[in-house]
Design a protein around this motif. Structure first.
Motif, PDB file in Angstrom:
ATOM      1  N   ARG A  90      88.999-134.453 -49.107  1.00  0.00           N
ATOM      2  CA  ARG A  90      89.113-135.743 -49.812  1.00  0.00           C
ATOM      3  C   ARG A  90      90.218-136.589 -49.183  1.00  0.00           C
ATOM      4  NH1 ARG A  90      88.902-133.001 -55.334  1.00  0.00           N
ATOM      5  NH2 ARG A  90      86.687-132.866 -55.753  1.00  0.00           N
ATOM      6  N   HIS A  91      91.336-135.937 -48.869  1.00  0.00           N
ATOM      7  CA  HIS A  91      92.451-136.631 -48.215  1.00  0.00           C
ATOM      8  C   HIS A  91      91.987-137.224 -46.882  1.00  0.00           C
ATOM      9  CE1 HIS A  91      96.540-137.560 -47.017  1.00  0.00           C
ATOM     10  NE2 HIS A  91      96.382-136.855 -45.907  1.00  0.00           N
ATOM     11  N   LEU A  92      91.166-136.489 -46.163  1.00  0.00           N
ATOM     12  CA  LEU A  92      90.635-136.976 -44.888  1.00  0.00           C
ATOM     13  C   LEU A  92      89.851-138.268 -45.094  1.00  0.00           C
ATOM     14  CD1 LEU A  92      90.743-135.809 -41.993  1.00  0.00           C
ATOM     15  CD2 LEU A  92      88.502-134.805 -42.430  1.00  0.00           C
ATOM     16  N   THR A  93      89.044-138.334 -46.148  1.00  0.00           N
ATOM     17  CA  THR A  93      88.266-139.553 -46.406  1.00  0.00           C
ATOM     18  C   THR A  93      89.183-140.717 -46.775  1.00  0.00           C
ATOM     19  OG1 THR A  93      87.827-139.063 -48.753  1.00  0.00           O
ATOM     20  CG2 THR A  93      86.229-138.234 -47.133  1.00  0.00           C
ATOM     21  N   HIS A  94      90.261-140.441 -47.488  1.00  0.00           N
ATOM     22  CA  HIS A  94      91.214-141.511 -47.831  1.00  0.00           C
ATOM     23  C   HIS A  94      91.922-142.032 -46.570  1.00  0.00           C
ATOM     24  CE1 HIS A  94      90.555-141.048 -52.069  1.00  0.00           C
ATOM     25  NE2 HIS A  94      90.982-139.802 -52.066  1.00  0.00           N
ATOM     26  N   MET A  95      92.314-141.111 -45.713  1.00  0.00           N
ATOM     27  CA  MET A  95      93.002-141.522 -44.488  1.00  0.00           C
ATOM     28  C   MET A  95      92.069-142.316 -43.578  1.00  0.00           C
ATOM     29  SD  MET A  95      96.090-140.562 -44.912  1.00  0.00           S
ATOM     30  CE  MET A  95      96.871-140.648 -43.312  1.00  0.00           C
ATOM     31  N   ALA A  96      90.779-141.972 -43.585  1.00  0.00           N
ATOM     32  CA  ALA A  96      89.801-142.668 -42.742  1.00  0.00           C
ATOM     33  C   ALA A  96      89.613-144.117 -43.168  1.00  0.00           C
ATOM     34  CB  ALA A  96      88.465-141.932 -42.780  1.00  0.00           C
ATOM     35  N   ILE A 103      88.376-141.579 -37.469  1.00  0.00           N
ATOM     36  CA  ILE A 103      88.060-140.153 -37.468  1.00  0.00           C
ATOM     37  C   ILE A 103      86.605-139.973 -37.051  1.00  0.00           C
ATOM     38  CG2 ILE A 103      87.891-138.057 -38.871  1.00  0.00           C
ATOM     39  CD1 ILE A 103      90.113-139.300 -40.677  1.00  0.00           C
ATOM     40  N   TYR A 104      86.413-139.171 -36.044  1.00  0.00           N
ATOM     41  CA  TYR A 104      85.088-138.830 -35.529  1.00  0.00           C
ATOM     42  C   TYR A 104      84.894-137.327 -35.719  1.00  0.00           C
ATOM     43  CZ  TYR A 104      85.315-143.286 -33.025  1.00  0.00           C
ATOM     44  OH  TYR A 104      85.426-144.622 -32.702  1.00  0.00           O
ATOM     45  N   VAL A 105      83.712-136.929 -36.138  1.00  0.00           N
ATOM     46  CA  VAL A 105      83.399-135.501 -36.243  1.00  0.00           C
ATOM     47  C   VAL A 105      82.424-135.163 -35.126  1.00  0.00           C
ATOM     48  CG1 VAL A 105      82.337-133.693 -37.645  1.00  0.00           C
ATOM     49  CG2 VAL A 105      83.826-135.400 -38.725  1.00  0.00           C
ATOM     50  N   LEU A 106      82.753-134.120 -34.393  1.00  0.00           N
ATOM     51  CA  LEU A 106      81.878-133.617 -33.340  1.00  0.00           C
ATOM     52  C   LEU A 106      80.958-132.582 -33.987  1.00  0.00           C
ATOM     53  CD1 LEU A 106      81.276-133.667 -30.266  1.00  0.00           C
ATOM     54  CD2 LEU A 106      82.814-131.701 -30.090  1.00  0.00           C
ATOM     55  N   PRO A 107      79.676-132.928 -34.175  1.00  0.00           N
ATOM     56  CA  PRO A 107      78.781-132.018 -34.893  1.00  0.00           C
ATOM     57  C   PRO A 107      78.389-130.808 -34.048  1.00  0.00           C
ATOM     58  CG  PRO A 107      77.532-133.875 -34.085  1.00  0.00           C
ATOM     59  CD  PRO A 107      78.984-134.137 -33.737  1.00  0.00           C
ATOM     60  N   ASN A 167      79.707-141.375 -35.215  1.00  0.00           N
ATOM     61  CA  ASN A 167      80.585-142.527 -35.423  1.00  0.00           C
ATOM     62  C   ASN A 167      81.379-142.307 -36.719  1.00  0.00           C
ATOM     63  OD1 ASN A 167      79.226-143.667 -37.743  1.00  0.00           O
ATOM     64  ND2 ASN A 167      77.688-144.512 -36.374  1.00  0.00           N
ATOM     65  N   PRO A 168      82.432-143.106 -36.962  1.00  0.00           N
ATOM     66  CA  PRO A 168      83.261-142.874 -38.145  1.00  0.00           C
ATOM     67  C   PRO A 168      82.499-142.878 -39.475  1.00  0.00           C
ATOM     68  CG  PRO A 168      84.457-144.251 -36.611  1.00  0.00           C
ATOM     69  CD  PRO A 168      83.048-144.118 -36.073  1.00  0.00           C
ATOM     70  N   THR A 169      81.520-143.747 -39.635  1.00  0.00           N
ATOM     71  CA  THR A 169      80.764-143.781 -40.892  1.00  0.00           C
ATOM     72  C   THR A 169      79.958-142.501 -41.076  1.00  0.00           C
ATOM     73  OG1 THR A 169      80.629-146.192 -40.807  1.00  0.00           O
ATOM     74  CG2 THR A 169      79.022-145.060 -42.217  1.00  0.00           C
ATOM     75  N   LEU A 170      79.224-142.100 -40.053  1.00  0.00           N
ATOM     76  CA  LEU A 170      78.443-140.862 -40.149  1.00  0.00           C
ATOM     77  C   LEU A 170      79.356-139.644 -40.265  1.00  0.00           C
ATOM     78  CD1 LEU A 170      75.598-141.562 -37.554  1.00  0.00           C
ATOM     79  CD2 LEU A 170      75.463-141.646 -40.062  1.00  0.00           C
TER      80      LEU A 170
END
Length: 184
Positions: A90-96, A103-107, A167-170
């Motif tokens: 949740r903190h990660l989503t707030h920081m984003a 923030i990018y996630v490498l799937p 991308n950051p949204t995904l």
């Protein structure tokens, strides 16, 4: 690293195993430090406090731009308890949502990628005369690389890894999915 971070105008990182330290909650950081090796509570408390103080760079009037690529495995790896992990994500989503943090996630589906050798951080500075610094942590030491060829190689690695990431949204959509899976 805190000295370099406090002077940097741009910080770019790839994190393979855990959430980057600049985005960690105190409980998550505590669990990370406890997992590494046996440490006394006093030392862990000192390390967590230092990690939280490093995050103050984001509270400055002119904070650095922070771009990170986080491997999907770090989102699924249970660090601490389910509640610690849920709070961390949740903190990660707030920081984003901050203007200076991407923030990018490498799937997993990205497969092999340019940064398969492990985590690293690149720090760029506002003065063009200051060379960029690459920070690499190993189990036994810390490396600060400033050689132009090495910095160029790490710049290429972060660029190619970011290109392979969501991308950051995904990325935040995936984080939300992981949060929901922890609530089930």
């Amino acid at each position: 690293m805190p000295d370099f971070e406090s002077e940097a105008s741009v910080i770019r990182s790839y994190e393979a195993q855990v959430i980057p330290g600049l985005l960690q909650t105190p409980d998550y950081a505590d669990a990370v430090f406890r997992a590494y090796k046996f440490r006394e509570d006093e030392e862990i408390n000192r390390l967590v406090k230092a990690r939280m103080e490093r995050q103050n760079i984001f509270s400055r009037v002119d904070p650095p731009h922070f771009m990170t690529v986080i491997d999907e495995g770090a989102l699924h790896r249970l660090v601490g308890s389910i509640e610690v992990m849920r709070t961390q994500l949740r903190h990660l989503t707030h920081m984003a949502s901050r203007h200076n943090i991407d923030i990018y996630v490498l799937p997993f589906k990205a497969g092999a990628h340019a940064a398969t050798t492990g985590s690293f951080t690149i720090m760029d500075f506002p003065d063009p005369m200051d060379t960029s610094v690459v920070y690499v942590e190993t189990p036994t030491s810390t490396l600060y690389l400033e050689d132009d060829d090495e910095v160029r190689e790490y710049n290429a690695m972060i660029s190619r890894t970011q290109s392979a990431a969501l991308n950051p949204t995904l990325s935040m959509n995936l984080v939300e999915e992981v949060i929901k899976s922890l609530e089930e």
